[in-house]
Write an enzyme that holds these catalytic residues in place. Structure first.
Site, PDB file in Angstrom:
ATOM      1  N   SER A 177      -2.158   3.679  -0.366  1.00  0.00           N
ATOM      2  CA  SER A 177      -0.699   3.620  -0.461  1.00  0.00           C
ATOM      3  C   SER A 177      -0.132   4.993  -0.769  1.00  0.00           C
ATOM      4  O   SER A 177      -0.817   5.850  -1.368  1.00  0.00           O
ATOM      5  CB  SER A 177      -0.279   2.643  -1.558  1.00  0.00           C
ATOM      6  OG  SER A 177       1.089   2.768  -1.877  1.00  0.00           O
ATOM      7  N   TYR A 190      -0.988  -0.940 -10.029  1.00  0.00           N
ATOM      8  CA  TYR A 190      -1.123  -0.903  -8.572  1.00  0.00           C
ATOM      9  C   TYR A 190      -1.412   0.526  -8.097  1.00  0.00           C
ATOM     10  O   TYR A 190      -2.345   0.755  -7.305  1.00  0.00           O
ATOM     11  CB  TYR A 190       0.155  -1.430  -7.937  1.00  0.00           C
ATOM     12  CG  TYR A 190       0.204  -1.361  -6.429  1.00  0.00           C
ATOM     13  CD1 TYR A 190      -0.390  -2.341  -5.645  1.00  0.00           C
ATOM     14  CD2 TYR A 190       0.878  -0.329  -5.786  1.00  0.00           C
ATOM     15  CE1 TYR A 190      -0.331  -2.287  -4.258  1.00  0.00           C
ATOM     16  CE2 TYR A 190       0.948  -0.261  -4.398  1.00  0.00           C
ATOM     17  CZ  TYR A 190       0.338  -1.247  -3.643  1.00  0.00           C
ATOM     18  OH  TYR A 190       0.414  -1.180  -2.266  1.00  0.00           O
TER      19      TYR A 190
END
Length: 285
Positions: A177, A190
């Protein structure tokens, strides 16, 4: 619609989110995509294949001729759409529900894949979850462990189960990401898992180079998937992607071709790399 609003405000109470409940529906393949048989005869395993980026990758791989193993947690209705789209493109697929962080499930996936096709050529580790929190003090130990279990432990378990059966020329693709590179103040756990995935990708690529197995990653920016309305507030969803240079969120269909490239022979000299699909944000490192 204001300048900053990119999507209708919406929120889903259920996690994982459901693609069928999203407005507008994400685009997982465009009418102008031109397949070229780049994956004909290959067998690919894809986690998180029910919706979002996973569905888009599955449909693109099917368009390129690959037979597929579609892994998902429990989103049966969304998975049925993916399966129909894949089979409509003339390939075969297996759909197996379960937790990819479970060693027994991963063994079952490998056994059934080999029983059906006798080979595994591509592994896409894509499944993930996130739980926004305002501060570190708000993150429970249970949440921290759960996020790591889904996002990085599952990659370890499934890759370890698949690896003995990969031949020279095989490809492993991990979804990381933009948060691994730029950070995210509200997604501490995350972002940490995505940083781990980036390092895991680079290290595994070097580890497997002598075996002729390539390992790469894709780092999406803000992409319109069920993860978004199921984890952010309606107000946050309404402005999703507005802070990118392109001023909008991306569609899964705009990410999936990168996975095609990394899976096929076009990228035969590419390993240990991460492709950034993020609407124009410059990422270094």
């Amino acid at each position: 619609m204001s300048v900053q609003q990119t999507l209708p405000p919406q929120h889903q109470q259920r996690q994982p989110g459901l693609e069928q409940a999203m407005d507008p529906q994400p685009v997982y393949i465009t009418a102008d995509y031109r397949s070229a048989g780049k994956l004909t005869g290959k067998v690919a395993i894809i986690t998180g294949a029910d919706s979002g980026i996973g569905r888009a990758v599955a449909v693109h791989y099917a368009s390129e001729g690959a037979n597929l193993v579609l892994l998902y947690l429990d989103e049966h209705d969304d998975l049925a759409v993916t399966r129909r789209e894949v089979e409509d493109r003339g390939v075969q697929c297996l759909a197996l529900a379960g937790d990819a962080a479970d060693e027994g499930y991963c063994r079952k996936v490998v056994e059934q894949t080999l029983s059906k096709w006798g080979r595994i050529d591509i592994l896409v580790n894509n499944a993930g979850e996130q739980h926004p929190q305002a501060s570190l003090e708000d993150i429970s130990e249970a949440q921290w462990e759960k996020t790591f279990r889904t996002n990085i432990f599952a990659m370890f378990q499934l890759t370890k189960a698949v690896l003995p059966h990969l031949r020279r020329g095989a490809s492993i693709i991990n979804t990381t990401s933009i948060t691994a590179y730029k950070g995210s103040p509200g997604l501490l756990d995350y972002s940490s898992t995505k940083g781990a995935i980036t390092s895991y990708t680079r290290s595994l690529a070097m580890n497997l180079a002598e075996r002729g197995i390539r390992v790469n990653g894709v780092a999406p920016g803000p992409i319109w998937t069920p993860l978004i309305p199921s984890t952010f507030t309606a107000e946050e969803v309404a402005e999703f992607g507005a802070n990118t240079p392109m001023g909008r969120p991306g569609q899964p269909a705009e990410v999936a071709p990168a996975y095609v490239y990394l899976a096929c022979q076009d990228s035969s000299y590419v390993s240990g790399q991460v492709l950034h699909i993020n609407g124009g944000s410059v990422v270094n490192g």
